[in-house]
Each structure stands twice: as structure tokens, then as C-alpha cells.
Design a protein around this motif. Structure first.
Motif, PDB file in Angstrom:
ATOM      1  N   LYS B 155     -18.218   7.440   5.354  1.00  0.00           N
ATOM      2  CA  LYS B 155     -18.102   6.077   5.842  1.00  0.00           C
ATOM      3  C   LYS B 155     -16.756   5.879   6.520  1.00  0.00           C
ATOM      4  O   LYS B 155     -16.501   4.830   7.098  1.00  0.00           O
ATOM      5  CB  LYS B 155     -18.185   5.114   4.661  1.00  0.00           C
ATOM      6  N   LYS B 377     -24.004   3.528  11.681  1.00  0.00           N
ATOM      7  CA  LYS B 377     -24.577   4.592  10.846  1.00  0.00           C
ATOM      8  C   LYS B 377     -23.938   5.942  11.153  1.00  0.00           C
ATOM      9  O   LYS B 377     -23.613   6.705  10.260  1.00  0.00           O
ATOM     10  CB  LYS B 377     -26.081   4.669  11.090  1.00  0.00           C
ATOM     11  N   THR B 378     -23.772   6.252  12.436  1.00  0.00           N
ATOM     12  CA  THR B 378     -23.283   7.586  12.795  1.00  0.00           C
ATOM     13  C   THR B 378     -21.791   7.603  13.051  1.00  0.00           C
ATOM     14  O   THR B 378     -21.174   8.669  13.089  1.00  0.00           O
ATOM     15  CB  THR B 378     -23.983   8.097  14.065  1.00  0.00           C
TER      16      THR B 378
END
Lengths: 313, 404
Positions: B155, B377-378
Motif C-alpha cells: 500500500k 489499486k496498482t
């Protein structure tokens, strides 16, 4: 697989091998006298190459155009002298105080690795600060990159000069070791340092001379490398030094002739693997060290294996 | 002997007592000053520290130096947050070495207490610090690490550039469009960046109908490429793709052209150093192409036009893609700091937590290489275009802009 191809590989092998040989001699000389593997020796070679580059830059006003033979050899000469000085300095500053206190060999070995890192970082700072980047292109007179064609053979002048130079240096070195007073002193020192000191010989001077000699040869080796692969950087000494060390061990560490033979063998392997088995080209470094293990399996003391109780160099 | 020993031990004990005595006093004074500091801090402006971890020495030092130029310039313009708090850069050298990178990262996080880190530049190095970024919950923005694995499964690590699958596709598409339908790939076995980019190219190239004649590899630091060149010469490809770094590319080109191979050569952003290529390869550098992040002649946003102008005024040359991407990552971090530097995030850990989230949710941020929107997300920007550059007569020339 015709004869011309094989001949070409042999010539290339000789050329590469002689560069390793020049550096391997330095390992062997210091080991013979002090029983110390001077791991900073590869970096001494780098220092020699950079000093040549810097001298050339100063002599040509950093233009590097139309370098004449006179300028080139002056630069190489300056570099050889300075590199010999650096070699003596590493001994005086780093090794001698430890030797005088009778430190174990392992401490001196660690010190050598420290010196190696120090020299790499020092020249990295110099290169980045004053030369404009870690990587530098090496310039030399056009004559050396001249290519001679004999039938289907292509032979750059450099690939002939380096092996001849190496053989001459080997003969000169053997002459010094066996026919001159300082040579006798070096061999005596290698036998028993304490007795030599008791006889009144100046052991510090002799050891300093050995370091100077090894470093000067490393400088010559480094310059031939830089001419063959004209890109120099402060980390170039690491892998080349390691391979030259392997060459010295294969040849039988402590033997000058062995170092040269070991260098040639390593050069041949490195040229032959990609030449005859091109698929394995990327693994040539691995093969160099596999050879080291293989030779040591059969001849644990190397090809010219020296029994230190009886003979020297 | 005994007497000497006694004396020595006495001295040691006395010394130890003295030192501990001093320490106690110091501790007391420290506590007092700390109290005073915390009292004054609440009224004064805060300083937020941002670590910059780049290869300033070592094989790809020129990349790091160019990046730092861009970061320094953008920092001089954006060093103050709207609420008056200041941003301070703490610059650390990673030497393009995994151990130095990890040590430098740990030092930035635990000794310097930075709120975020910009860097490392290379994919291998970014992968090396990924675990430490997660453990210390430090938002980390790498400006140019293109290997997809860098931001996957974390994250805290994000990037501001495109990834290798896209870069590889761009090269493959270019080759196929120009009817260069058989190719040789030469990659560096020791670099995650190179391995990943080579695979990306191979996949896209095969999919597009290209034929791979051979895949060869080298090692970082190699100087002799005659074995690889000999094989290339034997298969005589129409196109050569070299996703390696500039120091190796320079000598490779020299040996390739000396052997008489004339096929066009293309690399990734790892060889985007025309100065070094020219120095190492000489005339052989002419004609080589590479995919890059930014071209100074095509300013995509008003901010980048200003950046290019300021850069020229300060350094007297065009900004490289490294300078531009360096500035991009700084702007992303700055933007996050602007959002998160509130009284609610008084402690460093909550500030870091908030910034990590804010960086991942960057939306349409005006930056130097374009408008940045990061996929939460990526951790990778979406719709980031690539440019193809070519070296002609020792100068870089813009060839094409390719959008995803």
C-alpha cells in the motif's frame, strides 16, 4: 570450425590472457613475500588506468584529439610511477603498521578489502566531481586500434603488442629475481623475513619495492584493458582483479611464471567458451571460476605449485 | 603486573562512573529542553521532512544527478505548504547498490523521521526496499522504477511513470509498424528492470506477429560483448532490442557496429543518457532509439512549460526525462502533504498513513510529464504516454509520442 577461426581465437586468448597475467603477477609477488592476498590489487590496476586517463587529459588539455605516441607514453609513464607510489602508500599506511604489531593474517586481509573499497570510493568521487561522471571513455593513439589482415585473420595491433610485452616483462622480472641483488633479497625475504632482518638487510625497502613493482605492472595491465575495452569506471578493478587472482591461484600462487601461465589459461577459457559454444557466452565468468575449482581439485597448489619450504617464485 | 592491572581497572571504574554521572545530567537537561521544544512547537510552523533516495554515485550516477536537478528545482518553487509549514529534503545516495539502498532507506525512516521518501530510481532497488516501506508504513514514491512488481502487493510504494509491459509494447509496436518483423533481444540478467522489460517486449512482439530469432543475455559490468555480437551477426536480424543500462549499451553498440551489424537498435529508458552513449560508443551511438517518459520540446501542461523555462534559466540546458520525472514524484508527495498536514495528523505516523492514502488517490494532478491520476489499486498512473527518441548526429531527436 576452420583453422583460421581457431587461430583467431588463440590470438584473442593470448591477448586477454596477457592482461590477466600482468595483474596476476602483482598478487603472486606480494603473496610470495608477505603471504598476504592483497585484495586491493585489482583496484590498484583501476588507479593506474585512471591516472593514465587524467595525465592524458592534462597533457592534451582535456581534448583527447590526435594523441601522439610521445604524449601517450609520457602519460603512461607518469601513471606507472604514481601507481607504484600508491602501491607503496597502501603498504606503508595500511599493512605495515599491522604487520609490525604482528597482527594475524586475517586482519590484514580485511584491511586489504577496506583499502579496496576506499580506492573505489575515492576515484568514484574524483570521477563524479572532476571528470563529469562515473564512466569515462578511454582515448589512445589510433595506431593501437589499427587492424592487420592476414588472410581471413583480423588482428588488431594491440592483440600482438600486449602478449609480447607480457613475455618481455616476465623475462625481465625473472632476471631481476634471479640475477640482481634486490632479487636475491626478495627471494631471501620470502624464505624468512626475520633472518633477513637479522642479516642487516632493509626489509622495509625490499617490501616497498615489491609493492611498487606489482603496482606498476598492474598499471600496465589496466592500460591494456582500457585500450581493448575503452570504457573505464572506478569499479572495473573488482571483477578483473578477482579473475587475475584466480589466474594467480591456478598458476600456483607465489610463482611468477605460474601467474603468467594462469593468466593465459584464463584468457583462453574466456575466449574459447563464447567462441566455440556461443550459446553459453553469457556464462563466461562462471566458467572462469569453474576452471579454478577444477584445477585446484587436481593440483591443489596450482599448475606451477610451489612448495614454500623449498623454493621461491 | 598485579599493580598495573589494579591501576587500570581503577581507572576504568572511575571513568565509567564519571561517564554515567555525566549522562544522567545530560538526560535531565535533554528532558527539559524537549519539554520546552514541544511547548514552542505547537505555536511555530512545522517542518516536514522528505527523504530523497537516489543513485548519486555508482554506475548510473548520471541518472540520479539529473533527477536531483529536477527535484531541487521543483522544491525551490514548492517548498512551503499553504498553511505555512515547510518541506525539507534529506538527500541520500543509494549508490545503485541494494545494501546501500536498504541502509539509506532505514536511516531516512528511523533516524531522520521522514514523512515520505522519493525514490529509489531503479526497479531492483525499489524492490529491495518494498518490505521496509511496508513495515515502517512510509509512503514511498519511485519516479521511474518501471518493473510492475514494484507497486504490487503493497500500500505504500507507488510510482509516477508507466510500467514495463507498456514500454515493451511501445517498442514492439514501433518495430512491427516499420516492418521489422524479426528481432534479437539482448537483456541484462542481473537487473529486474531488464529481465521484466525483455519479457514484456517478447510477449508483445510475438503477439503482433514478429519473430524472435534469439534472446541473448549479458551481465551488469560486462565489457566484452563479442560473443553476443557474433551470434547477432549470424542470425542477421532486422531489429535489435536492448533493454539494458547505458554503460553496457555504449560498449555493446561500439562492438556491434565494428562487427558490421547495421540493424536498428532500440532500448528502454535505461539507456536514456545520450551524453554517456556518445562518450562510450562514439559514432556508433548514432541511430539508436529508446523509449522515454518525456521530451522537453513537448510540454504537456502549463506547469511543465514553466518548469522547462525555469530549468533552462537555472542549469542552462534542456531538462532530461529524469529531471521531469523527479519533479513529478515530488509534486505527488507535495500534493499529499498539502492534503494531510492538518492538526488531526499531528503525529508522524498518522501523517504518514494519510499521505500514503493520498498519494494512491492522486487525481488529475498537474505535473511536469502530464496530468497524473494514480490507480489506487496498482499504485501506477493511468494513461501515461511514452515518447520514442532517436540519437541523430550526437543529438536526441523526438520520433513519436505513443499513448496507451
Amino acid at each position: 570450425m576452420n583453422t583460421a577461426f581457431i587461430l583467431q581465437q588463440i590470438i584473442n586468448g593470448f591477448s586477454l590472457g596477457s592482461m590477466y597475467a600482468l595483474i596476476a603477477i602483482g598478487y603472486t609477488l606480494v603473496y610470495g613475500v608477505l603471504r598476504l592476498i592483497n585484495f586491493a590489487h585489482g583496484d590498484i590496476m583501476m588507479v593506474g588506468t585512471f591516472l593514465t586517463f587524467i595525465s592524458l587529459g592534462i597533457l592534451t588539455g582535456w581534448k583527447f584529439e590526435h594523441i601522439s605516441m610521445a604524449i601517450f607514453f609520457t602519460a603512461v609513464g607518469i601513471s606507472i610511477i604514481l601507481t607504484a607510489g600508491v602501491g607503496i602508500l597502501t603498504h606503508v599506511i595500511a599493512y605495515k603498521p599491522l604487520l609490525d604489531k604482528g597482527a594475524p593474517k586475517i586482519s590484514i586481509l580485511i584491511t586489504a578489502i577496506g583499502i579496496s573499497f576506499f580506492l573505489e570510493s575515492l576515484f568514484n568521487v574524483i570521477a563524479n566531481q572532476y571528470l563529469g561522471g562515473t564512466y569515462q571513455a578511454f582515448y589512445f593513439p589510433k595506431f593501437f586500434s589499427h587492424i592487420i589482415h592476414i588472410g581471413s585473420l583480423t588482428i588488431p595491433v594491440l592483440t600482438i603488442i600486449t602478449p609480447i610485452l607480457t613475455i618481455l616483462i616476465l623475462l625481465g622480472l625473472l632476471f631481476i629475481l634471479y640475477k640482481t641483488k634486490i632479487g636475491i633479497a626478495i627471494r631471501a625475504l620470502a624464505f624468512d623475513i626475520y633472518t633477513v632482518q637479522l642479516m642487516g638487510a632493509n626489509s622495509n625497502f625490499i617490501i616497498g619495492f615489491v609493492f611498487a613493482l606489482g603496482s606498476a605492472l598492474a598499471a600496465i595491465g589496466g592500460v591494456s584493458f582500457a585500450m581493448a575495452y575503452p570504457s573505464i569506471d572506478p569499479y572495473m578493478g573488482m571483477l578483473i582483479g578477482l579473475k587475475a587472482f584466480a589466474a594467480a591461484v591456478v598458476g600456483g600462487i607465489g610463482s611468477v611464471t605460474g601467474a603468467v601461465i594462469g593468466g593465459f589459461i584464463l584468457g583462453f577459457v574466456e575466449v574459447a567458451i563464447p567462441g566455440f559454444l556461443p550459446e553459453l557466452g553469457g556464462w563466461k565468468d562462471a566458467f572462469a571460476f569453474i576452471l579454478l575449482i577444477f584445477v585446484l581439485l587436481f593440483k591443489p597448489t596450482g599448475i606451477m605449485g610451489i612448495n614454500f619450504e623449498r623454493q621461491r617464485f | 603486573m598485579k599493580k598495573k592491572f589494579l591501576k587500570a581497572s581503577l581507572i576504568i571504574v572511575a571513568g565509567a562512573l564519571f561517564i554515567t554521572g555525566c549522562n544522567k545530567k545530560e538526560q535531565k537537561t535533554k528532558q527539559v529542553t524537549q519539554k520546552q521544544e514541544t511547548q514552542t512547537k505547537s505555536t511555530k510552523t512545522k517542518i516536514i521532512k522528505i527523504g530523497v533516495l537516489q543513485p548519486l554515485t555508482g554506475p548510473i550516477a548520471s541518472f540520479g544527478q539529473k533527477t536531483l536537478d529536477g527535484i531541487n528545482l521543483i522544491h525551490s518553487k514548492y517548498s512551503k505548504l499553504p498553511n505555512g509549514d515547510k518541506i525539507k529534503l534529506i538527500i541520500t545516495d543509494d549508490q545503485f547498490d541494494k545494501i546501500q539502498t536498504v541502509n539509506g532507506y532505514k536511516r531516512l525512516v528511523s533516524d531522520d523521521n521522514v514523512a515520505a521518501v522519493e525514490g529509489p530510481l531503479a526497479s531492483s532497488m525499489s524492490l529491495a526496499i518494498k518490505r521496509f516501506a511496508d513495515n515502517s508504513k512510509t509512503p514511498t514514491v519511485t519516479q521511474i522504477a518501471t518493473n510492475p512488481r514494484v507497486t504490487i502487493g503493497t500500500k505504500y510504494v507507488s510510482r509516477t511513470c508507466f510500467t514495463d509491459p507498456f514500454q515493451g509494447k511501445v517498442a514492439a509496436t514501433y518495430a512491427l509498424e516499420h516492418h521489422l518483423n524479426n528481432a534479437v533481444v539482448v537483456f541484462d540478467m542481473k537487473q529486474d528492470y531488464s529481465v521484466g522489460l525483455a519479457k514484456a517486449f517478447e510477449k508483445a512482439y510475438k503477439k503482433g506477429g514478429g519473430k524472435l530469432l534469439k534472446v541473448l543475455f549479458i551481465n551488469t559490468g560486462d565489457k566484452d560483448f563479442n560473443a553476443q555480437v557474433a551470434q547477432i551477426k549470424r542470425v542477421n536480424p532486422k531489429f535489435i532490442y536492448t533493454p539494458i543500462y547505458a554503460p553496457e549499451e555504449g560498449l555493446f553498440l561500439r562492438q556491434l557496429r565494428a562487427a558490421g551489424v547495421k540493424a536498428p537498435v532500440m532500448g528502454g529508458d535505461g539507456i536514456a543518457d545520450p551524453g554517456l552513449l556518445k562518450k562510450l560508443a562514439g559514432n556508433a551511438a548514432n541511430g539508436v532509439m529508446y523509449t522515454d517518459h518525456f521530451d522537453a520540446l513537448k510540454a504537456p501542461t502549463p506547469l511543465s512549460a514553466q518548469f522547462i523555462k525555469d530549468f533552462k534559466a537555472k542549469y542552462n540546458r534542456q531538462p532530461s526525462a529524469f529531471a521531469a520525472t523527479g519533479a513529478d514524484a515530488y509534486l505527488v508527495i507535495y500534493n499529499a502533504a498539502k492534503e494531510c498536514d492538518t492538526p488531526a495528523n499531528k503525529s508522524l505516523s498518522s501523517l504518514k498513513q494519510c499521505m500514503a492514502k493520498a498519494i494512491r488517490h492522486t487525481k488529475h494532478l498537474e505535473a511536469v510529464t502530464g496530468y497524473l491520476t494514480i490507480n489506487p489499486k496498482t499504485g501506477t498512473p493511468i494513461n501515461k504516454p511514452a515518447v520514442i527518441e532517436k540519437i541523430v548526429d550526437g543529438k536526441t531527436k523526438f520520433v513519436e509520442l505513443i499513448k496507451p
